[in-house]
Design a protein around this motif. Sequence first.
Motif, short mmCIF file in Angstrom:
data_model
loop_
_atom_site.label_atom_id
_atom_site.label_comp_id
_atom_site.label_asym_id
_atom_site.label_seq_id
_atom_site.Cartn_x
_atom_site.Cartn_y
_atom_site.Cartn_z
N ALA A 116 -3.94 -30.17 -25.25
CA ALA A 116 -3.88 -28.74 -25.57
C ALA A 116 -2.95 -28.49 -26.76
N VAL A 117 -1.82 -29.20 -26.81
CA VAL A 117 -0.90 -29.04 -27.94
C VAL A 117 -1.59 -29.45 -29.24
N ARG A 118 -2.35 -30.53 -29.19
CA ARG A 118 -3.04 -31.01 -30.40
C ARG A 118 -4.16 -30.07 -30.84
N CYS A 119 -4.61 -29.18 -29.95
CA CYS A 119 -5.62 -28.19 -30.35
C CYS A 119 -5.08 -27.22 -31.40
N ALA A 120 -3.77 -27.15 -31.53
CA ALA A 120 -3.14 -26.31 -32.56
C ALA A 120 -2.53 -27.16 -33.67
N ASP A 121 -2.97 -28.42 -33.75
CA ASP A 121 -2.41 -29.34 -34.75
C ASP A 121 -2.74 -28.86 -36.16
N TRP A 122 -1.88 -29.20 -37.11
CA TRP A 122 -2.10 -28.75 -38.49
C TRP A 122 -3.13 -29.60 -39.22
N VAL A 123 -3.44 -30.81 -38.66
CA VAL A 123 -4.44 -31.69 -39.28
C VAL A 123 -5.82 -31.33 -38.72
N PRO A 182 -6.75 -38.85 -21.71
CA PRO A 182 -5.45 -38.54 -22.31
C PRO A 182 -4.79 -37.38 -21.56
N PRO A 183 -3.45 -37.30 -21.54
CA PRO A 183 -2.77 -36.20 -20.84
C PRO A 183 -3.22 -34.85 -21.41
N LEU A 184 -3.81 -34.02 -20.56
CA LEU A 184 -4.38 -32.76 -21.04
C LEU A 184 -3.35 -31.80 -21.64
N PRO A 185 -2.10 -31.74 -21.12
CA PRO A 185 -1.15 -30.85 -21.80
C PRO A 185 -0.94 -31.21 -23.27
N ALA A 231 -9.26 -32.79 -30.63
CA ALA A 231 -8.57 -32.30 -29.44
C ALA A 231 -9.35 -31.16 -28.79
N ARG A 232 -9.92 -30.30 -29.60
CA ARG A 232 -10.68 -29.18 -29.04
C ARG A 232 -11.93 -29.66 -28.31
N ALA A 233 -12.55 -30.70 -28.84
CA ALA A 233 -13.72 -31.25 -28.16
C ALA A 233 -13.32 -31.85 -26.81
N VAL A 234 -12.18 -32.56 -26.77
CA VAL A 234 -11.72 -33.16 -25.51
C VAL A 234 -11.37 -32.08 -24.50
N LEU A 235 -10.69 -31.01 -24.94
CA LEU A 235 -10.31 -29.95 -24.01
C LEU A 235 -11.52 -29.21 -23.50
#
Length: 502
Positions: free
Chosen positions: A88-95, A82-85, A102-106
């Motif tokens: 990274a945005v999803r690492c701050a997701d509210w869900v 998946p596109p890493l940028p 997302a944090r595991a992928v990053l």
Amino acid sequence: MGGGTVREAAEGRDAARAVLRGERVGIGGVRLPAQPLGWLAFDGEVRRGSAPLGSPAAGRIEVRLCHPDGRVRAAALDAPRPPLPLVAVRCADWVPAVRGRARAVLAQALADDPAGTLIGLTPLVLRLARRERGTWARDLFAAALRADDPVLAPWWRPPRPARWWRPARAGRTMTGEEPDTVLAWLRRSGDLPTRRFAAGLTLAAGAFGVRELARRAGAEQDPVTAALWTDAALAAMAADGPDGAAVDSLLAGHLPLVRAAGVTALRGAGRGTEAAAFLADRSGPVRACARWLVRQEGGDPYDHCLARVTDPGRITPYAVTALVECGRTGDGPLLHALLARGRGGDAVRAAALAGLRALELPDVALLLPLLDDPSPSVAREASLSLVPVAASLPADLLTARIAPGRPVHTRRAAHRLLHAQGGIRALRASVELLTDEDPGVRRAAAERARNLLTDPWPPALPLLDPEVGVLLDRCTGLVGENVMRNLRRALLVPDDGSGPGR
């Protein structure tokens, strides 16, 4: 919001709309954002205008990662590469489920390609850290940059064994700099938050000696980063004693805060007598530090400044300013003498005018002719000096100088004074210049007319005057309809036949 910021956000939104329309991504197609703010705008735009189910765009990974439904976003994170940028945005997701995946992928991307991930995503991660749940990625990157291999190893080739390293070139052993590491790459970044972040990590690691710290402070052009290097250099000298080369680097700094620190450090280095050379620095704080140190050494800054101003070979505009800053009110004749053309150039003459204004020595007979001076800086300073007495100046003389045939800087200077006069003269001058050929003059005229008409108190304009009505007509569009309606009611419309309505 700066122009670059607006442009980056606009590019991100444009890319999102193109993706939602089903346009192809890649060479010859849609260009995905290249800047962090572009990715944030891309995410927001896709979430606002998500593609309908079943449409070609709905299946795109970029759209699914930004989908309003958290289940769709979580599932998209399981896709290959998946596109890493956007990850990274999803690492701050509210869900929480989206955020955790997302944090595991990053984290896995960082483990697989530490250099590429850090260099590519640090600017975005630092901006995400401003969000409520956005600090996790920043802390992850900071920990990676503080670690040993492979992150701190040269990133474009395998690290060489230690025995391969040749003796360092001049300065390399003193500074400990490794110019081909990821952290060094981030320190050279054009993105200011990234550069500050990397500088902070470097300082925390204690990687540099005092000379390298001072050299970096002197070369830096970002005030925040320069302050980090400067404070560290001063702290090192306070702990280990002065270093002449470090002080010289600070004195040669691009930024005033660095040079001011260098001037202050002269005292600890036993070189206080050198402070006199900085009395005419182009920066006020540096000059102030130099005056302080000269006095600490038992000298008189005024004597040094006077000697420089009276020496045709050493006089500069900043030397004139420095003389005035010493606070001697008896320098009026000397400053008047500097107004003669050929004594030191137009910049010196302008500085002398500013000095006379600081000493509160306005001379209307001297200043009025200078509105026509060929030098824009001299005319500007003359008009600024005349502002306090603008009400007593002949309006016809000033009005003649805003005519189209006059030089631009003359029109600017006269307009400043007519505006300072206030009332109908100010409005008349601004309205006349709304159609000036120079865009800068037009902008200034519009701004001053707007300020006059939107002042909290009713403008000092004649009541029931037809000319005021004509001028207000020409100001249509500068202020809101309600403001203009109230102005007309206050200035032009009789209340009950006995006076204007209020």
